[in-house]
Design a protein around this motif. Structure first.
Motif, mmCIF file in Angstrom:
data_model
loop_
_atom_site.group_PDB
_atom_site.id
_atom_site.type_symbol
_atom_site.label_atom_id
_atom_site.label_comp_id
_atom_site.label_asym_id
_atom_site.label_seq_id
_atom_site.Cartn_x
_atom_site.Cartn_y
_atom_site.Cartn_z
ATOM 1 N N VAL A 1 13.122 -1.791 4.863
ATOM 2 C CA VAL A 1 13.855 -1.197 5.982
ATOM 3 C C VAL A 1 15.209 -0.682 5.509
ATOM 4 N N ASP A 2 15.902 -1.474 4.711
ATOM 5 C CA ASP A 2 17.203 -1.050 4.192
ATOM 6 C C ASP A 2 17.063 0.201 3.321
ATOM 7 N N ILE A 3 16.045 0.233 2.479
ATOM 8 C CA ILE A 3 15.804 1.402 1.614
ATOM 9 C C ILE A 3 15.503 2.633 2.455
ATOM 10 N N ARG B 1 0.837 -1.209 0.000
ATOM 11 C CA ARG B 1 0.000 0.000 0.000
ATOM 12 C C ARG B 1 0.868 1.254 0.000
ATOM 13 N N TYR B 2 1.998 1.191 0.681
ATOM 14 C CA TYR B 2 2.941 2.307 0.716
ATOM 15 C C TYR B 2 4.260 1.884 0.075
ATOM 16 N N HIS B 3 4.752 2.661 -0.849
ATOM 17 C CA HIS B 3 6.112 2.465 -1.351
ATOM 18 C C HIS B 3 7.086 2.886 -0.240
ATOM 19 N N PRO B 4 8.213 2.182 -0.070
ATOM 20 C CA PRO B 4 9.128 2.528 1.023
ATOM 21 C C PRO B 4 9.691 3.937 0.918
ATOM 22 N N ALA B 5 9.824 4.479 -0.304
ATOM 23 C CA ALA B 5 10.294 5.857 -0.435
ATOM 24 C C ALA B 5 9.295 6.836 0.160
ATOM 25 N N ALA C 1 7.225 1.733 13.442
ATOM 26 C CA ALA C 1 7.403 0.286 13.547
ATOM 27 C C ALA C 1 6.959 -0.344 12.233
ATOM 28 N N PRO C 2 7.886 -0.559 11.290
ATOM 29 C CA PRO C 2 7.513 -1.132 9.994
ATOM 30 C C PRO C 2 7.338 -2.644 10.081
ATOM 31 N N GLY C 3 6.150 -3.110 9.670
ATOM 32 C CA GLY C 3 5.856 -4.535 9.698
ATOM 33 C C GLY C 3 5.537 -5.077 8.320
ATOM 34 N N SER C 4 5.239 -6.367 8.263
ATOM 35 C CA SER C 4 5.011 -7.026 6.976
ATOM 36 C C SER C 4 3.576 -6.878 6.478
ATOM 37 N N GLY C 5 2.676 -6.330 7.308
ATOM 38 C CA GLY C 5 1.357 -5.945 6.826
ATOM 39 C C GLY C 5 0.269 -6.988 6.987
ATOM 40 N N GLU C 6 -0.957 -6.542 6.718
ATOM 41 C CA GLU C 6 -2.154 -7.385 6.752
ATOM 42 C C GLU C 6 -2.955 -7.138 5.473
#
Length: 331
Positions: A130-132, A76-80, A100-105
């Motif tokens: 996370v790396d990005i 839903r959200y691009h990491p940038a 807190a970035p997670g893998s989502g639902e």
């Protein structure tokens, strides 16, 4: 010194009302706040789901609290975009924002129309994100081709104080794996043995930073009312994965929870009309090694809970004479 915070549940309360609630929580003596980031509530009865990132800007601007958000980059959200949003908040409110970035639902991610990957793929996608995000927060120009694609992304406003990336985890395995990248760990109330194992797995794998616990609770003047609130608002949240990961809408959650019993809800929510019992439960979590507790009253009317816990619970969790950390910041 323990932090006792307020959890702002966007799925249950309109954003305008929730903004007043977090302001009320600060005035009552809560130290900090955190919030969810959904586009879909867990139940039709909950009936809300404001945009967390807009709300965070308003909450940070109108309180002195430190705030965090559980979010999910990668679909839903691009990491940038997450890097951009979080860097902007961190620049405006230095040291007061974490994510807190997670893998989502699937309930939140299906809106893109993209396929819902298996858990292991989602976990690897998160680690790429996370790396990005970290590289963008460091001022790099990022191009990346993997489970997500980034082309020549750059942030032009880099916060001096980088926002912490705290790992959300429900299982021991996820906590152990997150130790490689996280600045801390956040989970939800579970049986004490499981929480102890999660903390041990995270620390033994080299996990650094704070240990944070979101505590689901229901309180009212009577036990009957406390049970009724929890059954109405939180019976959709008693299931183990993969159910909460993979159902698409609030109506689906209402369907699978139609036969949920009180004992199942009590296993997921601390329910009592006795504020002393709530204080004892919360103290036990601190004894396990959690440094920050975020109290999530699962009802929709927050004022009675805030007033009661400010008067009867928060003082029991602080040494005599200790001021709320929010008050210390304001001074």
């Amino acid at each position: 010194m323990a932090t006792i915070g307020f959890h702002a549940s966007h799925e249950q309360i309109s954003p305008g009302r929730l903004l007043k609630d977090v302001q009320m929580a600060e005035q009552a003596g809560f130290d900090a706040a955190m919030c969810s980031d959904h586009i879909e509530p867990w139940s039709v009865r909950q009936g809300h789901s404001g945009f967390a990132w807009s709300w965070l800007g308003a909450a940070l601007a109108t309180t002195g609290l430190r705030l965090g958000v559980v979010t999910a980059p990668g679909q839903r959200y691009h990491p940038a975009i997450i890097a951009h949003a979080s860097a902007t908040l961190a620049d405006m409110f230095p040291g007061r924002f974490w994510l807190a970035p997670g893998s989502g639902e699937y309930m939140n991610e299906h809106v893109t129309g993209g396929a819902w990957p298996p858990k292991e793929t989602r976990q690897r996608r998160l680690e790429e994100c996370v790396d990005i995000i970290r590289r963008l927060h460091a001022g790099e120009v990022v191009t990346h081709h993997g489970l997500v694609t980034v082309e020549q992304a750059r942030l032009w406003d880099i916060p001096e104080t980088k926002p912490q990336l705290i790992a959300p985890a429900i299982s021991v395995e996820t906590a152990r794996r997150a130790a490689a990248w996280a600045d801390g760990l956040v989970t939800v109330n579970q049986p004490p043995g499981r929480l102890k194992d999660m903390l041990a797995a995270y620390r033994d794998a080299g996990g650094r930073g704070k240990a944070v616990l979101q505590v689901h609770l229901s309180w009212a003047q009577t036990e009957t009312d406390a049970v009724g609130i929890a059954m109405d608002q939180w019976r959709t949240n008693v299931f183990a994965p993969p159910i909460p990961w993979d159902l698409p809408t609030a109506a689906h959650f209402d369907g699978v929870s139609a036969g949920v019993h009180e004992d199942q809800v009590r296993a997921a929510v601390n329910i009592s009309a006795d504020t002393g019992q709530h204080a004892r439960w919360l103290a036990s979590y601190l004894e396990l090694g959690f440094e920050e507790l975020y109290l999530h009253f699962v009802g929709q009317e927050q004022a009675p809970f805030i007033d009661a816990f400010a008067a009867h619970v928060l003082p029991q969790l602080r040494p005599a004479g200790q001021a709320p950390t929010g008050t210390e910041r304001a001074l």
